[in-house]
Structure formats: C-alpha cells, structure tokens
Write a protein that holds these residues in place. Structure first.
Motif, short mmCIF file in Angstrom:
data_model
loop_
_atom_site.label_atom_id
_atom_site.label_comp_id
_atom_site.label_asym_id
_atom_site.label_seq_id
_atom_site.Cartn_x
_atom_site.Cartn_y
_atom_site.Cartn_z
N LEU A 365 35.48 47.00 19.45
CA LEU A 365 35.70 45.74 20.15
C LEU A 365 35.38 44.57 19.22
O LEU A 365 34.32 44.55 18.60
CB LEU A 365 34.78 45.65 21.38
N ASN A 366 36.30 43.62 19.16
CA ASN A 366 36.07 42.40 18.38
C ASN A 366 35.56 41.30 19.31
O ASN A 366 36.13 41.08 20.38
CB ASN A 366 37.39 41.97 17.73
N PHE A 367 34.47 40.64 18.89
CA PHE A 367 33.96 39.56 19.75
C PHE A 367 34.14 38.17 19.13
O PHE A 367 33.82 37.16 19.76
CB PHE A 367 32.48 39.79 20.10
N SER A 368 34.66 38.11 17.88
CA SER A 368 34.72 36.79 17.23
C SER A 368 35.89 35.94 17.70
O SER A 368 35.84 34.72 17.63
CB SER A 368 34.80 36.97 15.71
N ASN A 369 36.92 36.60 18.21
CA ASN A 369 38.16 35.86 18.48
C ASN A 369 38.37 35.49 19.96
O ASN A 369 39.42 35.01 20.34
CB ASN A 369 39.36 36.66 17.94
N SER A 370 37.36 35.73 20.81
CA SER A 370 37.52 35.39 22.24
C SER A 370 36.35 34.52 22.67
O SER A 370 35.20 34.79 22.28
CB SER A 370 37.52 36.65 23.10
N ASP A 371 36.63 33.52 23.51
CA ASP A 371 35.52 32.71 24.02
C ASP A 371 34.82 33.47 25.16
O ASP A 371 35.28 34.53 25.60
CB ASP A 371 36.00 31.32 24.45
N GLU A 372 33.72 32.88 25.63
CA GLU A 372 32.90 33.59 26.63
C GLU A 372 33.68 33.93 27.90
O GLU A 372 33.51 35.00 28.47
CB GLU A 372 31.68 32.76 26.99
N LYS A 373 34.54 33.00 28.30
CA LYS A 373 35.29 33.22 29.54
C LYS A 373 36.18 34.46 29.43
O LYS A 373 36.23 35.30 30.33
CB LYS A 373 36.16 31.98 29.82
N ARG A 374 36.86 34.56 28.30
CA ARG A 374 37.75 35.71 28.11
C ARG A 374 36.95 36.99 27.91
O ARG A 374 37.37 38.07 28.35
CB ARG A 374 38.71 35.46 26.93
N ILE A 375 35.81 36.88 27.27
CA ILE A 375 34.97 38.07 27.09
C ILE A 375 34.51 38.57 28.47
O ILE A 375 34.58 39.77 28.77
CB ILE A 375 33.77 37.78 26.16
N GLN A 376 34.06 37.63 29.31
CA GLN A 376 33.58 38.03 30.64
C GLN A 376 34.68 38.75 31.41
O GLN A 376 34.48 39.83 31.96
CB GLN A 376 33.13 36.79 31.43
N GLU A 377 35.86 38.16 31.42
CA GLU A 377 36.96 38.73 32.19
C GLU A 377 37.46 40.04 31.55
O GLU A 377 37.69 41.03 32.25
CB GLU A 377 38.10 37.70 32.26
N GLY A 378 37.58 40.04 30.23
CA GLY A 378 38.11 41.21 29.52
C GLY A 378 37.21 42.42 29.66
O GLY A 378 37.68 43.55 29.90
N ILE A 379 35.91 42.23 29.52
CA ILE A 379 34.99 43.37 29.61
C ILE A 379 34.92 43.88 31.05
O ILE A 379 34.80 45.09 31.29
CB ILE A 379 33.59 42.99 29.06
#
Ligand SMILES: Cc1ncc(COP(=O)(O)O)c(C=O)c1O
Length: 392
Positions: A365-379
C-alpha cells in the motif's frame, strides 16, 4: 516477427504495476498502487525561478553537450551533503544518472554475465528485478526480517554461492517499508568486508524519515560498495535525476557504460536542480514532505487498525512511502485485487515483488500519494473487500 526479438525479452516479466496503473487512471478509483510522491510537495515555483536564472545566465552551457560524469557543482553539492552526514564521499566518486533506475541498468551491464548469481532481498523492488533481469542473472533471494535482511541466510549464501552482487534497499524498503537496524548495518560491514561480493545500496527514501533518528548508510561500514541516490522523492521524479557513488575502478566502467548508453544526463536539468538546491530552503521543503507523509502514514495505520480483520498483519514504516500487508495464510491478494477494484480501490499484489515462489497473501500500500480523506475512504473499502473475501 516474434523470432526477431532477443531471447532475453521473453524472460522479462511485463511490469505488472504499469498494467495496474492503467486501471487506476480512472479517477473514481482510490489508488494505493503507484509509488508516486504527493504532487503538493513539488517545489514548482522555485524550480521555475531556478530554470529562468539558468537559461538567462548560462544558456550556452545549459543547452550544450556536457560531460558524462555530470555537472561538477551538483556533484560537489551531493558530496558535501554526504560529508555533512558523516560519510566521506569525493565529487569524483559521483556519477549523475537519469534517476537511480538507470543506475540499476548500468550496474547490471558492467557486472552481470548470464547465469551469474545475484542476491536480492525477498521481497524487493520489482523494477530492480526487471532491470537486472535483462542481464539474465540467477537471482537468489534472502528473506527480510523486521530489522533487515536475515543475516544467517545471507552469510550462508555468500559463502556457498560467492555471488557478485547483493542488491539492498536498507531504508524504508520498497515494497515493505522495513529499515535495517544499526546493529544489522554494522554486522553487514563485518560480513561483506570478508567476502568478494559488492553491496549495492539503493537509497531513494533515506531523506524521508519522519519518525526516529537517521541511521548511517551501510556504505559507512563497507570497503566495497555502490550507493545509489535520487532526487525523485525529494525534488521531483519527472526530472529523472539521480546519482551513483562508487570507487575508482567501478566508476571507470560505469562511465564507459553510461557514455555508450546516452552520453550524459540532461545538463539543463542538472543545472536547474543545482541552482534550486543552492538558492532555496531545501531543509524546510524536506521537513514539509516528512510532516505530510507522517500524517498520511498515521492515518493509514489508524484506518487499518479500525477496518481490517485482526489477523491481517502490517508494517509501520518510520519513513518512505509504503507499508506492507500480510493477509492470513491461504488468502490471495490477486483475488483481493479483483474484489477491491469492484469497490473502486487499488493496491499492488505482493506477487510482483518476488523473483520466485511469491507469498501470495501479501500486498503493498502506498500512502504518499493520497490525502487523509481518500486514505480513510480507501482503507474502509479495502477492509470491506477483505472481510467479504474471508467469508468465501
Ligand atoms: C527502491 C527504488 N529504487 C529505485 C527507484 C527508481 O527511482 P528513480 O526515480 O530515482 O529512478 C525506485 C522508485 O520508486 C525505488 O523504489
């Protein structure tokens, strides 16, 4: 037509990530697949100013053919930076290249005959497998533990196989996020200094440590090594600028190989980057990148804790851009990939990072290219896909 291509072409796996990235071009998909820096971090205004100055003041030099070794003031800057970090490097030990990726190709070109044994980490950077793979070595992979490569297996393979090279990514490894401990670095020095094998240290992420203290480069402990660096993660990957640090004998061959390959790296870019590094507050820029990636990594870890089943394991990197997930044994991350795409979320299945016998229950999983909102929704979506697949 098929018969016209060199035999080696049939042995190179097509980059699975490139295929995945095609899928993830769809803007509805939240992608943790690529290895891209966050574009918010690009110093575009400063680079624009630096470019204007270079073109106004030094256009003849910037637009002319140049030396294979690279722009001397930039090599001086890189050498000074190493010296500041306690590593004794001379500018003449530095060769500028088109991203560290070109370094992998040049190293393969000057060292590997078909069938030569080459050690790699298990898992490792997939484009390294691809790049070295063109020279048809016999890859032998050494397991990674939480504090770096498994020394027992490494020692054993060095002794029994006498390999030419060991390719390693000691800081925030791609794909696992694992970092070699200080103790392991010291031990590696002891082990390699008694062997004829060259330690190839690929360090594109070293400057993006956001937790804990920097550790010395493994090169600090080695008599015989090659170190790769890159501006991709600290300035921009689009500029395609990196470097190799090597001693005289190796450097001579690298320069010959680079000359044959492309004469030299883009001198205009080298001059712009040098102007940027000298004229702007790079330390503050790096601090911002680290802060941003730390926030994104913390968010991803917190969401994994919240949404993934408890028997899913994951690394918690202290820097870099990736974390590594291990699903319960028996689950397939390829199958999960299909299910995740149905939920509009993507990652790279771990299989791509093994030269043989892949651990099929792993993923990056890459975490550098997504902001917090997208990380929350994506995970959240990914957790949902994992739970559904577990039920099957
Ligand atoms: C371990 C590793 N080495 C090399 C590279 C290539 O970097 P560059 O952009 O400097 O060619 C990457 C890029 O993601 C990487 O992860």
């Amino acid at each position: 037509m098929k018969d016209l291509f060199a035999d080696r072409m049939s042995k190179i796996p097509r980059s699975f990530v490139r295929e995945i990235l095609k899928v993830t071009e769809n803007p509805d998909i939240i992608s943790f697949a690529g290895g891209l820096p966050n574009p918010i971090s690009f110093p575009h205004k400063d680079i624009a100013e630096a470019a204007a100055v270079v073109l106004n003041d030094s256009s003849n030099e910037a637009l002319q053919y140049s030396s294979t070794e690279g722009y001397k003031p930039l090599r001086n800057y890189i050498a000074d930076r190493y010296c500041g970090a306690g590593l004794d490097v001379e500018p003449d030990q530095i060769l500028m290249i088109n991203g560290s990726q070109q370094g992998l190709d040049l190293i393969g070109k000057i060292f590997l005959n078909r069938g030569d044994v080459m050690l790699i980490e298990r898992p490792t950077y997939l484009a390294a497998i691809q790049s070295f793979g063109f020279y048809e070595p016999n890859f032998v992979s050494i397991p990674l533990l939480n504090d770096g490569v498994d020394l027992q297996t490494l020692k054993n393979k060095l002794k029994t196989l006498n390999p030419k090279l060991f390719y390693s990514i000691p800081n925030f490894q791609n794909p696992t996020g694992i970092t070699y401990s200080r103790k392991k670095r010291e031990k590696i020095g002891e082990i390699f200094n008694q062997s004829g094998t060259i330690f190839v240290e690929d360090n594109p992420y070293g400057e993006i440590r956001f937790i804990g203290n920097d550790l010395p480069c493994v090169k600090t402990y080695l008599n015989n090594s090659i170190l790769l660096g890159s501006f991709s993660k600290i300035v921009s990957p689009g500029i395609r600028l990196g470097w190799i640090v090597a001693d005289d004998e190796i450097m001579k061959h690298l320069i010959t190989a680079k000359q044959a390959s492309d004469l030299h790296s883009n001198i205009l870019t080298q001059m712009i980057v040098h102007r940027y590094l000298k004229g702007y507050d790079v330390e503050t820029h790096l601090k911002l990148i680290r802060k941003m990636y730390r926030t994104q990594r913390d968010c991803m870890v917190a969401m994994i804790k919240k949404y993934f089943p408890q028997d899913v394991k994951y690394t918690k990197p202290e820097g870099g851009m990736f974390l590594w997930v291990t699903l319960p044994v028996g689950m397939s991350s390829m199958e999960l990939f299909e299910a995740a795409i149905d939920e509009n979320v993507a990652f790279v299945p771990g299989e791509a990072f093994y030269s043989e016998n892949p651990e099929k229950n792993t993923l990056r999983l890459n975490f550098s290219n997504s902001d917090e909102k997208r990380i929350q929704e994506g995970i959240k979506r990914l957790g949902h896909a994992i739970k559904n697949l577990k039920k099957k």
